[in-house]
Scaffold this motif. Structure first.
Motif, PDB file in Angstrom:
ATOM      1  N   SER A  42       0.851  -1.196   0.000  1.00  0.00           N
ATOM      2  CA  SER A  42       0.000   0.000   0.000  1.00  0.00           C
ATOM      3  C   SER A  42       0.880   1.238   0.000  1.00  0.00           C
ATOM      4  O   SER A  42       1.448   1.606   1.035  1.00  0.00           O
ATOM      5  N   THR A  88       0.553   4.478   0.098  1.00  0.00           N
ATOM      6  CA  THR A  88       0.317   5.570   1.038  1.00  0.00           C
ATOM      7  C   THR A  88       0.752   5.197   2.448  1.00  0.00           C
ATOM      8  O   THR A  88       1.516   5.923   3.095  1.00  0.00           O
ATOM      9  N   SER A  89       0.291   4.056   2.952  1.00  0.00           N
ATOM     10  CA  SER A  89       0.678   3.655   4.305  1.00  0.00           C
ATOM     11  C   SER A  89       2.145   3.249   4.357  1.00  0.00           C
ATOM     12  O   SER A  89       2.824   3.459   5.371  1.00  0.00           O
ATOM     13  N   THR A  96       3.792   9.644  -3.649  1.00  0.00           N
ATOM     14  CA  THR A  96       3.901   9.891  -2.212  1.00  0.00           C
ATOM     15  C   THR A  96       5.027  10.878  -1.891  1.00  0.00           C
ATOM     16  O   THR A  96       5.133  11.346  -0.757  1.00  0.00           O
TER      17      THR A  96
END
Length: 588
Positions: free
Chosen positions: A276, A278-279, A324
């Motif tokens: 993932s 973003t995380s 990101t």
């Protein structure tokens, strides 16, 4: 997220504490499909026969080894030459070495690939015994030497070894590699969060073991002197028995950073492999990691999705990671098809998800690899490590492999090796500027001041800035709200230059960069002399003033055409006032 890496770890530990049948077995970092659709990690393991597999690798015994710099071992002995970096991004491939484990993991993957309709996926050194069972006799020096020769033919620059405790059979292949006299392929570590947690109480021992690997002259260094390290399943090292939280984990990794510097290397370049973006970016920042990547890309359909769809998913992860703001080491996928493990389950992976991707042709795989190289070339500021990683060299029963396989007549199908080698040989690389966004070294409190001992090698530029010069800064220095790229920018000194090597003759190249006038009260507007020289010949020169509006970055370019007769140098010189510089790159 449940990972098969964790399940394999637990299974091996339980087995090792039982009747001892798999006391030498080790877990690994494979990727399986979890219930949420994301891949996981696992491992494989056992027997082998005494039958020697035929050496079917190409003969490179008479190849001349190019001269190169060497590193020395602790005793000061020359440990041999290593090929110089290729004039393109480094191409790596993950090794998950169940096929040399000689224990329960190997036995499980032998069983999963034993059905006749899966044997074509088995590594080339597989044999069929008198009872019609598939066996792997891979734990032999001649097999490793042949694999190295295949990797060289494929253009693979390095292997990322999924890392296990030294006592486990999953480390057999790494031991064979380190003992080989053929040093043409480099290596790095692909750590696993679950195993880090299992050994967390002896973290100092882990640090010593990793640094010992960094010192090997074959270990991959990026950004000049920084050991490349991948970490899969970072969340698996958090919580008992591992580290309490990301803050504690960062302290432990800071100790590894310090130990690397203490032996004369740079801080490791850490790449977090997750599912993932973003995380993953949040966790990577908390750990102080440098870049994002992935171990694999999972995806499929009940009747099989086209390989082009999986390749497109991989390309989407490159962009998602870049979005990101993190640095990126792109992953290239060689496939995803874990049906052998569904038909013949392995103990560490209970998933019954049989969705798969149709296996790529060698040509399709080469096209995907070239796309990753072009993406890396086209995004130099996001990819300062200048490397990609392929899933995988030998994830045969999970669907991703480059390693030659059984061809049905006792030989090796090396079509993927041949296709990749041909594609890489024809790839036209673009020149790169090292540390073009000035993220190295880090400004600890808003400013980085040139130390008495000079700048570290990872800075990548030559300068006349003396010790004590206020040199690099981030937003905490209050001269700008944000850098043009990344977090830091450079206050242009009297001279800043970098050699970018010999460039293609007659081809127009563009030097791109951003300038800014600071917003701190009293910051004077500045001017910068920008030069591009080929040996003693000026190819382009331009004097530029900083933007009229303080605090606003403006992009500038300078075109030039080299003659290809000598090394090209890019130079910035402050001629008046204060000028901030960032986002320096080259393209052709």
């Amino acid at each position: 997220m449940r990972t098969t890496c964790g399940l394999l770890l637990g299974w091996l530990l339980v087995a090792a504490c039982g009747d001892g049948a798999v006391a030498d077995a080790g877990p690994d970092a494979d990727s399986e499909t979890a219930t949420d659709g994301a891949p996981d990690t696992d491992g494989p393991a056992d027997p082998g026969t005494d039958d020697a597999a035929d050496d079917v690798a190409p003969d490179h015994a008479d190849d001349a080894a190019p001269e190169a710099d060497v590193r020395e071992d602790d005793a000061g002995d020359d440990v041999g030459p290593v090929d110089p970096p290729a004039p393109r991004p480094l191409v790596g491939a993950i090794r998950w070495d169940a096929w040399q484990e000689e224990g329960a993991v190997q036995a499980a993957v032998e069983a999963s690939l034993n059905p006749a309709h899966w044997r074509w996926r088995a590594p080339w050194f597989g044999t069929v015994d008198a009872e019609a069972r598939l066996r792997f006799a891979g734990n032999r020096p001649e097999v490793m030497d042949a694999e190295i020769a295949f990797a060289v033919e494929a253009g693979v620059d390095y292997w990322a070894f999924v890392t296990y405790p030294e006592s486990l059979g999953m480390t057999n292949a790494l031991r064979l590699y380190l003992a080989s006299a053929d040093r043409r392929v480099r290596f790095c570590l692909n750590l696993q969060g679950g195993w880090i947690a299992h050994e967390a109480a002896s973290w100092n021992d882990q640090v010593a073991r990793y640094v010992d690997r960094f010192r090997d002259p074959r270990y991959v260094l990026v950004e000049g002197d920084r050991p490349l390290v991948f970490l899969f399943d970072a969340s698996g090292m958090l919580g008992a028995p591992g580290f309490e939280d990301p803050a504690e984990a960062r302290v432990r990794f800071d100790a590894l950073r310090a130990a690397s510097v203490a032996v004369g290397l740079g801080e490791p370049y850490f790449v977090l492999q997750g599912w993932s973006p973003t995380s993953d970016a949040v966790l990577a920042e908390a750990l102080g990691f440098d870049a994002l990547g992935a171990y694999a890309v999972a995806g499929g359909a009940d009747e099989g999705q086209p390989y082009a769809a999986l390749a497109a998913s991989a390309a989407a992860t490159w962009e998602a990671h870049r979005a990101t703001g993190a640095e990126v080491v792109p992953v290239v996928t060689a496939g995803w098809d874990r049906r052998p493990r569904v038909e013949t389950p392995v103990p560490w992976d209970p998933s019954t998800d049989a969705r798969y991707t149709v296996s790529p042709t060698a040509a399709e795989l080469a096209v995907h690899l070239l796309a990753a190289l072009r993406w890396t070339r086209d995004h130099p500021l996001a990819t300062p490590a200048d490397a990609i990683l392929v899933y995988a060299w030998n994830e045969h029963d999970e669907g991703g492999w480059l390693c030659p396989t059984l061809d049905g007549s006792g030989g090796a199908d090396a079509s993927r090796v041949e296709a990749l080698g041909a594609a890489l040989a024809g790839f036209e690389a673009s020149p790169r500027v090292a540390n073009g966004s000035f993220e190295r070294p880090a400004a600890p409190d808003g400013w980085y001041v040139v130390p008495a001992g000079g700048l570290p090698e990872s800075f990548g530029w030559d300068t006349d800035a003396p010790a004590g010069t206020y040199f690099l800064a981030d937003a905490r220095a209050v001269h700008f709200e944000g850098a043009a790229h990344g977090a830091q920018a450079l206050l242009v000194p009297g001279r800043l230059e970098q050699s970018v090597g010999v460039l293609a003759a007659g081809v127009v190249h563009t030097l791109a960069f951003s300038l800014l006038a600071g917003t701190y009260p009293g910051d004077p507007a500045g001017t910068v002399l920008v030069e591009v020289r080929e040996e003693d010949v000026a190819l382009a020169t331009r004097s530029l003033a900083t933007p009229a509006t303080p605090g606003v970055w403006e992009s500038r370019t300078l075109d030039f055409t080299p003659a290809g007769v000598g090394s090209v140098t890019v130079r910035f010189s402050a001629t008046a006032g204060m000028s901030w510089l960032d986002a320096v790159s080259l393209r052709r």
